[in-house]
Scaffold this motif. Sequence first.
Motif, PDB file in Angstrom:
ATOM      1  N   ALA A  28       2.321  15.763  53.617  1.00  0.00           N
ATOM      2  CA  ALA A  28       2.855  16.532  51.842  1.00  0.00           C
ATOM      3  C   ALA A  28       2.466  16.024  50.609  1.00  0.00           C
ATOM      4  CB  ALA A  28       4.696  16.446  52.342  1.00  0.00           C
ATOM      5  N   TYR A  29       1.995  14.314  50.417  1.00  0.00           N
ATOM      6  CA  TYR A  29       1.845  13.879  49.239  1.00  0.00           C
ATOM      7  C   TYR A  29       0.358  14.386  49.576  1.00  0.00           C
ATOM      8  CZ  TYR A  29       5.964  10.706  49.596  1.00  0.00           C
ATOM      9  OH  TYR A  29       7.155  10.239  49.991  1.00  0.00           O
ATOM     10  N   GLU A  30      -0.559  14.089  49.814  1.00  0.00           N
ATOM     11  CA  GLU A  30      -1.871  14.427  49.809  1.00  0.00           C
ATOM     12  C   GLU A  30      -1.952  16.366  49.327  1.00  0.00           C
ATOM     13  OE1 GLU A  30      -4.444  13.613  53.102  1.00  0.00           O
ATOM     14  OE2 GLU A  30      -3.628  10.801  52.738  1.00  0.00           O
ATOM     15  N   PHE A  31      -1.226  16.669  50.008  1.00  0.00           N
ATOM     16  CA  PHE A  31      -0.855  18.391  50.028  1.00  0.00           C
ATOM     17  C   PHE A  31      -0.329  18.342  47.772  1.00  0.00           C
ATOM     18  CE2 PHE A  31       1.172  22.618  48.950  1.00  0.00           C
ATOM     19  CZ  PHE A  31       0.059  23.359  50.143  1.00  0.00           C
ATOM     20  N   ILE A  32       0.826  18.063  47.660  1.00  0.00           N
ATOM     21  CA  ILE A  32       1.132  17.415  46.855  1.00  0.00           C
ATOM     22  C   ILE A  32      -0.796  17.103  45.373  1.00  0.00           C
ATOM     23  CG2 ILE A  32       2.081  16.383  44.948  1.00  0.00           C
ATOM     24  CD1 ILE A  32       4.686  16.968  46.595  1.00  0.00           C
ATOM     25  N   ASP A  33      -1.028  16.553  45.837  1.00  0.00           N
ATOM     26  CA  ASP A  33      -2.261  15.586  45.258  1.00  0.00           C
ATOM     27  C   ASP A  33      -2.990  16.786  44.776  1.00  0.00           C
ATOM     28  OD1 ASP A  33      -0.842  13.490  44.994  1.00  0.00           O
ATOM     29  OD2 ASP A  33      -2.912  12.461  46.758  1.00  0.00           O
ATOM     30  N   GLN A  34      -3.767  17.398  45.575  1.00  0.00           N
ATOM     31  CA  GLN A  34      -4.002  18.978  45.664  1.00  0.00           C
ATOM     32  C   GLN A  34      -3.848  19.693  44.615  1.00  0.00           C
ATOM     33  OE1 GLN A  34      -6.767  19.484  49.625  1.00  0.00           O
ATOM     34  NE2 GLN A  34      -5.114  17.587  50.054  1.00  0.00           N
ATOM     35  N   LEU A  35      -3.249  20.184  44.503  1.00  0.00           N
ATOM     36  CA  LEU A  35      -1.924  21.123  43.409  1.00  0.00           C
ATOM     37  C   LEU A  35      -2.666  20.884  42.046  1.00  0.00           C
ATOM     38  CD1 LEU A  35       1.265  21.735  45.650  1.00  0.00           C
ATOM     39  CD2 LEU A  35      -1.297  23.018  45.735  1.00  0.00           C
ATOM     40  N   PRO A  36      -2.824  22.387  41.168  1.00  0.00           N
ATOM     41  CA  PRO A  36      -2.867  21.572  40.065  1.00  0.00           C
ATOM     42  C   PRO A  36      -1.249  21.659  38.993  1.00  0.00           C
ATOM     43  CG  PRO A  36      -3.137  24.295  40.869  1.00  0.00           C
ATOM     44  CD  PRO A  36      -3.052  23.071  41.438  1.00  0.00           C
ATOM     45  N   LEU A  37      -1.129  20.701  39.176  1.00  0.00           N
ATOM     46  CA  LEU A  37      -0.239  20.158  38.644  1.00  0.00           C
ATOM     47  C   LEU A  37       0.165  20.646  37.376  1.00  0.00           C
ATOM     48  CD1 LEU A  37       1.126  16.822  40.443  1.00  0.00           C
ATOM     49  CD2 LEU A  37       1.569  18.794  41.275  1.00  0.00           C
ATOM     50  N   GLU A  38      -0.966  21.029  36.601  1.00  0.00           N
ATOM     51  CA  GLU A  38      -0.623  21.769  34.992  1.00  0.00           C
ATOM     52  C   GLU A  38      -0.040  23.112  34.914  1.00  0.00           C
ATOM     53  OE1 GLU A  38      -3.337  21.035  36.919  1.00  0.00           O
ATOM     54  OE2 GLU A  38      -4.679  22.347  36.224  1.00  0.00           O
ATOM     55  N   ARG A  39       0.094  23.223  36.163  1.00  0.00           N
ATOM     56  CA  ARG A  39       0.576  25.244  36.351  1.00  0.00           C
ATOM     57  C   ARG A  39       1.946  24.622  36.625  1.00  0.00           C
ATOM     58  NH1 ARG A  39      -2.389  29.509  35.765  1.00  0.00           N
ATOM     59  NH2 ARG A  39      -5.068  28.640  36.040  1.00  0.00           N
ATOM     60  N   VAL A  40       2.654  23.349  37.373  1.00  0.00           N
ATOM     61  CA  VAL A  40       3.887  23.936  38.140  1.00  0.00           C
ATOM     62  C   VAL A  40       4.855  23.701  36.555  1.00  0.00           C
ATOM     63  CG1 VAL A  40       6.173  22.449  38.569  1.00  0.00           C
ATOM     64  CG2 VAL A  40       3.121  22.481  39.179  1.00  0.00           C
ATOM     65  N   SER A  41       5.299  24.401  36.361  1.00  0.00           N
ATOM     66  CA  SER A  41       6.979  24.835  35.557  1.00  0.00           C
ATOM     67  C   SER A  41       8.341  25.358  36.426  1.00  0.00           C
ATOM     68  CB  SER A  41       6.192  26.647  34.469  1.00  0.00           C
ATOM     69  OG  SER A  41       6.107  27.964  35.775  1.00  0.00           O
ATOM     70  N   TYR A  42       8.104  24.864  37.148  1.00  0.00           N
ATOM     71  CA  TYR A  42       9.662  25.032  38.004  1.00  0.00           C
ATOM     72  C   TYR A  42       9.735  24.585  39.052  1.00  0.00           C
ATOM     73  CZ  TYR A  42      14.649  27.407  38.243  1.00  0.00           C
ATOM     74  OH  TYR A  42      15.568  28.052  38.994  1.00  0.00           O
ATOM     75  N   ILE A  43      10.421  23.904  39.942  1.00  0.00           N
ATOM     76  CA  ILE A  43      10.706  22.829  40.848  1.00  0.00           C
ATOM     77  C   ILE A  43      12.340  23.670  41.839  1.00  0.00           C
ATOM     78  CG2 ILE A  43      10.961  20.607  41.579  1.00  0.00           C
ATOM     79  CD1 ILE A  43       9.050  19.319  39.859  1.00  0.00           C
ATOM     80  N   HIS A  44      12.106  23.349  42.441  1.00  0.00           N
ATOM     81  CA  HIS A  44      13.495  23.777  44.003  1.00  0.00           C
ATOM     82  C   HIS A  44      13.629  22.951  44.764  1.00  0.00           C
ATOM     83  CE1 HIS A  44      13.380  28.834  43.798  1.00  0.00           C
ATOM     84  NE2 HIS A  44      14.142  28.166  42.914  1.00  0.00           N
ATOM     85  N   MET A  45      14.608  22.123  44.338  1.00  0.00           N
ATOM     86  CA  MET A  45      15.100  20.861  46.355  1.00  0.00           C
ATOM     87  C   MET A  45      15.490  21.643  47.098  1.00  0.00           C
ATOM     88  SD  MET A  45      13.212  18.191  46.198  1.00  0.00           S
ATOM     89  CE  MET A  45      14.263  17.164  46.458  1.00  0.00           C
ATOM     90  N   ALA A  46      16.139  21.713  47.705  1.00  0.00           N
ATOM     91  CA  ALA A  46      16.918  22.257  48.500  1.00  0.00           C
ATOM     92  C   ALA A  46      17.019  21.492  50.297  1.00  0.00           C
ATOM     93  CB  ALA A  46      16.604  24.125  50.150  1.00  0.00           C
ATOM     94  N   GLY A  47      17.682  21.279  51.226  1.00  0.00           N
ATOM     95  CA  GLY A  47      18.281  20.851  52.560  1.00  0.00           C
ATOM     96  C   GLY A  47      17.527  22.154  53.810  1.00  0.00           C
ATOM     97  N   HIS A  48      17.051  21.317  54.315  1.00  0.00           N
ATOM     98  CA  HIS A  48      16.850  22.010  55.789  1.00  0.00           C
ATOM     99  C   HIS A  48      17.149  21.691  57.235  1.00  0.00           C
ATOM    100  CE1 HIS A  48      13.718  18.947  55.757  1.00  0.00           C
ATOM    101  NE2 HIS A  48      14.200  18.102  56.869  1.00  0.00           N
ATOM    102  N   GLU A  49      16.949  22.161  58.012  1.00  0.00           N
ATOM    103  CA  GLU A  49      17.759  21.415  59.263  1.00  0.00           C
ATOM    104  C   GLU A  49      16.022  21.766  60.520  1.00  0.00           C
ATOM    105  OE1 GLU A  49      20.492  23.333  62.589  1.00  0.00           O
ATOM    106  OE2 GLU A  49      20.199  24.528  61.074  1.00  0.00           O
ATOM    107  N   LYS A  50      16.625  20.541  61.223  1.00  0.00           N
ATOM    108  CA  LYS A  50      15.888  20.054  62.317  1.00  0.00           C
ATOM    109  C   LYS A  50      16.287  20.452  63.353  1.00  0.00           C
ATOM    110  CE  LYS A  50      13.241  15.998  64.326  1.00  0.00           C
ATOM    111  NZ  LYS A  50      13.302  14.522  63.722  1.00  0.00           N
TER     112      LYS A  50
END
Length: 276
Positions: A182-204
């Motif tokens: 997931a860290y490498e995935f974020i590295d490959q995104l054009p972060l200058e286009r990020v205008s909003y972030i979502h955070m949430a929980g999940h279930e295993k």
Amino acid sequence: MVGIGFRKDFAEEFLNSHLLQPAFIEAAPENWIGVGGYWKKLFDRALEKYPFYTHGLSLSIGSPDPLDMDFLRQVKKFLRDTNARIYSEHLSYSKCDNAHLYDLLPIPFTADAVKHVSQRIKTVQELLERKIAIEIVSYYTPVAPEMSEVDFINNILSEADCELLLDVNNIYVNGFNHQYDAYEFIDQLPLERVSYIHMAGHEKVAEDLIIDTHGEAIIDPVYQLYTYAMHKLQRNVPTLLERDFNIPELPLLQDELNRLQSIKHKALNPVAHASR
């Protein structure tokens, strides 16, 4: 800024107490367009008190069906009337052959889909007269992929010239389920286009499967991924805590808001925190 999704489940307690103090609120236009009476009065009270962000549910940007232009005109009026700062939607589809599927289905990672979705985003942006933020969604199986997920997303962002909603939990969920970093995935995104972030929980639900539910508290590895993203961004991007089910007491939600705000503050002010 760290905000919370405005839910009818706790709207009255939220507005009549100081137990939950977000910097902004978010709601889906579909859930409030045309609403009147008691709930409209509560919603108006919230709009008077907090900055407002929106997150759509039924645009179905990846569908082969034509865009619902009447719906989009209603959204445009809603955004104007509520002074909404952001309109975001999912990179998915939920309608096909005029049947609403009530789920967020994955779009095939193909060149044809890039052209199709990008043109539709352009049409939406022209009608709304604003850029929209597209969310990276969680998915549980790829559909006939011709390219990687990150290449698919980046091609759409570039061709449509839209903004990115960085859903950190979704990236964690996809990385776990599809076995990528997931860290490498974020590295490959054009972060200058990020205008909003979502955070949430999940279930295993199995040793090799987690489901994006928005029904649990955020876990430490997702907080750590958010910390990494904020260090990369170095901007005060508004961050929303999503909690749609199993909603806890408001002080517990406030604890999550506080932790997100603390992470963001430390990432954006490293010198001040290093001296303590």
